[in-house]
Design an enzyme around this catalytic site. Structure first.
Site, PDB file in Angstrom:
ATOM      1  N   ASP A  30       0.850  -1.192   0.000  1.00  0.00           N
ATOM      2  CA  ASP A  30       0.000   0.000   0.000  1.00  0.00           C
ATOM      3  C   ASP A  30       0.889   1.246   0.000  1.00  0.00           C
ATOM      4  OD1 ASP A  30      -3.218   0.526   0.943  1.00  0.00           O
ATOM      5  OD2 ASP A  30      -1.804   2.213   1.108  1.00  0.00           O
ATOM      6  N   ILE A  31       0.506   2.247  -0.766  1.00  0.00           N
ATOM      7  CA  ILE A  31       1.305   3.475  -0.909  1.00  0.00           C
ATOM      8  C   ILE A  31       1.277   4.315   0.376  1.00  0.00           C
ATOM      9  CG2 ILE A  31      -0.474   5.066  -1.776  1.00  0.00           C
ATOM     10  CD1 ILE A  31       1.503   5.813  -4.041  1.00  0.00           C
ATOM     11  N   HIS A 100     -10.235  -5.258  -3.347  1.00  0.00           N
ATOM     12  CA  HIS A 100      -8.921  -5.563  -2.764  1.00  0.00           C
ATOM     13  C   HIS A 100      -9.075  -5.984  -1.322  1.00  0.00           C
ATOM     14  CE1 HIS A 100      -9.836  -1.248  -2.572  1.00  0.00           C
ATOM     15  NE2 HIS A 100      -9.215  -1.208  -1.410  1.00  0.00           N
ATOM     16  N   HIS A 102      -7.010  -5.733   2.148  1.00  0.00           N
ATOM     17  CA  HIS A 102      -5.865  -5.163   2.871  1.00  0.00           C
ATOM     18  C   HIS A 102      -5.367  -6.249   3.823  1.00  0.00           C
ATOM     19  CE1 HIS A 102      -7.009  -0.777   2.171  1.00  0.00           C
ATOM     20  NE2 HIS A 102      -8.166  -1.363   1.922  1.00  0.00           N
TER      21      HIS A 102
HETATM   22  P1  5GP Z   1      -9.785   1.489   0.121  1.00  0.00           P
HETATM   23  O1  5GP Z   1      -9.954   2.757   0.893  1.00  0.00           O
HETATM   24  O2  5GP Z   1     -10.389   1.583  -1.255  1.00  0.00           O
HETATM   25  O3  5GP Z   1     -10.220   0.269   0.868  1.00  0.00           O
HETATM   26  O4  5GP Z   1      -8.232   1.286  -0.044  1.00  0.00           O
HETATM   27  C1  5GP Z   1      -7.491   1.800  -1.099  1.00  0.00           C
HETATM   28  C2  5GP Z   1      -6.041   1.679  -0.713  1.00  0.00           C
HETATM   29  O5  5GP Z   1      -5.248   1.844  -1.862  1.00  0.00           O
HETATM   30  C3  5GP Z   1      -5.591   2.731   0.314  1.00  0.00           C
HETATM   31  O6  5GP Z   1      -5.069   2.084   1.463  1.00  0.00           O
HETATM   32  C4  5GP Z   1      -4.548   3.535  -0.448  1.00  0.00           C
HETATM   33  O7  5GP Z   1      -3.465   3.943   0.357  1.00  0.00           O
HETATM   34  C5  5GP Z   1      -4.112   2.577  -1.544  1.00  0.00           C
HETATM   35  N1  5GP Z   1      -3.693   3.231  -2.772  1.00  0.00           N
HETATM   36  C6  5GP Z   1      -4.351   4.223  -3.417  1.00  0.00           C
HETATM   37  N2  5GP Z   1      -3.692   4.570  -4.534  1.00  0.00           N
HETATM   38  C7  5GP Z   1      -2.596   3.761  -4.583  1.00  0.00           C
HETATM   39  C8  5GP Z   1      -1.514   3.650  -5.520  1.00  0.00           C
HETATM   40  O8  5GP Z   1      -1.433   4.351  -6.529  1.00  0.00           O
HETATM   41  N3  5GP Z   1      -0.567   2.722  -5.249  1.00  0.00           N
HETATM   42  C9  5GP Z   1      -0.636   1.915  -4.132  1.00  0.00           C
HETATM   43  N4  5GP Z   1       0.368   1.035  -3.968  1.00  0.00           N
HETATM   44  N5  5GP Z   1      -1.634   2.000  -3.249  1.00  0.00           N
HETATM   45  C10 5GP Z   1      -2.597   2.914  -3.472  1.00  0.00           C
END
Ligand code: 5GP
Ligand code: ZN
Length: 114
Positions: A30-31, A100, A102
């Site tokens: 995760d970034i 996804h 986590h």
């Molecule tokens: P959500 O909030 O949709 O469950 O999680 C999305 C996740 O993707 C977040 O934890 C965010 O930090 C990660 N994320 C968003 N954009 C990118 C990216 O461009 N690269 C990576 N490696 N992670 C990302």
């Protein structure tokens, strides 16, 4: 999907620290990590949310969990404990509409989550 960040990572149009890949799935860091270990597991198939899953995706989703287990073991958090999270729709905090998991670990996790 052309405007999906995770599809771009799969297609190598965006960089990512990839830790596992096979024909149908990808795992990458995760970034913006929320724990010492924070790895995302995704299917290569673009599925926006858990609500879009079909019967035919059952094996794929189980496969993602097997990869999550493998990541937890490889990163040394399996025995101490870790968490697998998936968000669905705005109130959960879902930001990327490509399913996804986590995988979070390496620190104590609170319950209930925020
Ligand atoms: P959500 O909030 O949709 O469950 O999680 C999305 C996740 O993707 C977040 O934890 C965010 O930090 C990660 N994320 C968003 N954009 C990118 C990216 O461009 N690269 C990576 N490696 N992670 C990302
Ligand atoms: Zn996508």
């Amino acid at each position: 999907m052309s405007d999906c960040i995770f599809c771009k990572i799969i297609e190598r149009k965006l960089p990512a620290k990839i830790v596992y890949e096979d024909g149908v799935a990808l795992a990458f860091e995760d970034i913006n990590p929320q724990a010492p270990v924070h790895t995302l597991i995704i299917p290569k198939k673009h599925i926006p949310t858990i609500l879009d899953l079909k019967e035919e995706d059952n094996n794929l989703m189980t496969h993602l969990l097997t990869i999550a287990k493998r990541v937890a073991k490889d990163k040394g958090i399996a025995e101490k404990g870790f968490r697998i999270v998936t968000n669905c729709n705005p109130e959960s905090g879902q930001a990327v509409y490509h399913i996804h998991f986590h995988v979070l670990g390496g620190r104590h996790m609170n319950w209930p989550p925020g």
